[in-house]
Design an enzyme around this catalytic site. Sequence first.
Site, PDB file in Angstrom:
ATOM      1  N   CYS A 151       7.008  -7.031   6.728  1.00 13.10           N
ATOM      2  CA  CYS A 151       8.204  -6.220   7.372  1.00 13.10           C
ATOM      3  C   CYS A 151       8.644  -7.328   8.530  1.00 13.10           C
ATOM      4  O   CYS A 151       8.077  -8.075   8.977  1.00 13.10           O
ATOM      5  CB  CYS A 151       7.806  -5.167   8.011  1.00 13.10           C
ATOM      6  SG  CYS A 151       9.246  -4.172   8.738  1.00 13.10           S
TER       7      CYS A 151
ATOM      8  N   GLU B 191       0.599  -1.227   0.040  1.00  9.01           N
ATOM      9  CA  GLU B 191      -0.005   0.128   0.078  1.00  9.01           C
ATOM     10  C   GLU B 191       0.944   1.351   0.060  1.00  9.01           C
ATOM     11  O   GLU B 191       2.063   1.334   0.456  1.00  9.01           O
ATOM     12  CB  GLU B 191      -0.813  -0.051   0.981  1.00  9.01           C
ATOM     13  CG  GLU B 191      -0.248   0.011   2.337  1.00  9.01           C
ATOM     14  CD  GLU B 191      -1.170  -0.205   3.690  1.00  9.01           C
ATOM     15  OE1 GLU B 191      -2.081  -1.371   3.560  1.00  9.01           O
ATOM     16  OE2 GLU B 191      -1.119   0.301   4.710  1.00  9.01           O
TER      17      GLU B 191
ATOM     18  N   CYS C 122      -0.924   2.047   9.128  1.00  9.30           N
ATOM     19  CA  CYS C 122       0.327   1.343   8.566  1.00  9.30           C
ATOM     20  C   CYS C 122      -0.163  -0.308   8.308  1.00  9.30           C
ATOM     21  O   CYS C 122      -0.153  -0.983   9.298  1.00  9.30           O
ATOM     22  CB  CYS C 122       1.546   1.710   9.161  1.00  9.30           C
ATOM     23  SG  CYS C 122       2.890   0.559   8.372  1.00  9.30           S
TER      24      CYS C 122
HETATM   25  S1  SF4 Z   1       6.242   0.086  12.055  1.00  9.21           S
HETATM   26 FE1  SF4 Z   1       5.527  -1.551  10.766  1.00  9.21          FE
HETATM   27  S2  SF4 Z   1       6.626  -1.605   8.668  1.00  9.21           S
HETATM   28 FE2  SF4 Z   1       7.503   0.082  10.289  1.00  9.21          FE
HETATM   29  S3  SF4 Z   1       9.346  -1.113  10.854  1.00  9.21           S
HETATM   30 FE3  SF4 Z   1       7.832  -1.515  12.210  1.00  9.21          FE
HETATM   31  S4  SF4 Z   1       6.675  -3.538  11.689  1.00  9.21           S
HETATM   32 FE4  SF4 Z   1       8.030  -2.585  10.028  1.00  9.21          FE
END
Ligand code: SF4
Length: 359
Positions: free
Chosen positions: A122, A102, A346
């Site tokens: 991630c 996204e 997010c």
């Molecule tokens: S906030 Fe979400 S996208 Fe960003 S590093 Fe942490 S797990 Fe990964």
Amino acid sequence: MLFYRQKTVNNNKLPIASLTLSQLRAALVAAGQRPFVAKQIFEAVYARNVRSFDEMTNLSAALRRDLAARYSLRTLEVAGKFDSPDGSFKLALRLADGQSIESAFLATADHGTVCVSSQVGCAMGCLFCASGEKGLVRNLAAFEMVEQVLAARDHLPPGRRLSHVTFMGIGEPLANFDNLTRALDLIHTPEGLNIGARRLSISTCGTPQGIRRLADLGRQYHLAISLHAPNDALRRQLMPAAARTPIAEIMAAAEDYCRRTTRKIVFEYVLIRGLNDQPAHARELAALVGGFPSMVNLIPLNPVSACPNLEPSAPAAVERFRAALEKSGVEVCVRRRKGAEVDAACGQLRARLDADEDE
Ligand code: SF4
């Protein structure tokens, strides 16, 4: 809220956004074309937002057909779009291999910032983020990052201009360093998207080696570090993978970046009720960030299904935290949650899209 159903593109054509101008020129010359055709194509794609070779009417019909058989202008498909009343929006994007990511456009006055993902999933597993729920799937290629900017530009509300790009979407950008810097080059170069280095921002959990490599590039990219805790013990609770690097090492790399680029460093700090929003945390944070030009960006948590027990700090606690930092001489701002109205934290769109696919 809008979801589109489209089939995945997988046509084995070379994405135009995977090539620099000189690489495209070399490929076209090798195929018997004149060198200036590459510049005409770049100008059409990056300056005029042309989305099909048919629209490049300054090229012959035969050449357009040939190009269309070999190259693709877009490989990402918009699978969904979620609008916020302030002009911000999120795009759920399907990649050619069926994975989803996204991007977001965050509107400010008459311009705005595109927030780009750098990985599918991630590895960092932050407690407060939906993107880390399923772990890392793969790195994004440079063209998949550049095309996110193009896709956002396709959907800009009338009168809005895209002025900034930030790598703050899904993934840890410095863990995908080579593709990241290649994408930054295409976004920055005058023949590409022509966005100045000071308007390009990289948000990282803080890999010291990556930060130093970024400084080595000699560009004035803006650096934001997701800190979220003022000490290693609390950071381990909130960001288990990122906290394997001690905060002291991150600070040393940040100071080095600040000195070499003369850019102020931004420290991102998500405020979570009762966890990291106490006056003692503010004092610890102030002591940590005082050594070089920096600012703290406070972000009230956007609640996600990943961790329903976490709540945003109360407005009074946010204000208390902000005031304590300011009193200690720290520059601070509180980020307004853009797009919160459209379920836009997010990783939420991707999680939603994947859930729909599983049904
Ligand atoms: S906030 Fe979400 S996208 Fe960003 S590093 Fe942490 S797990 Fe990964």
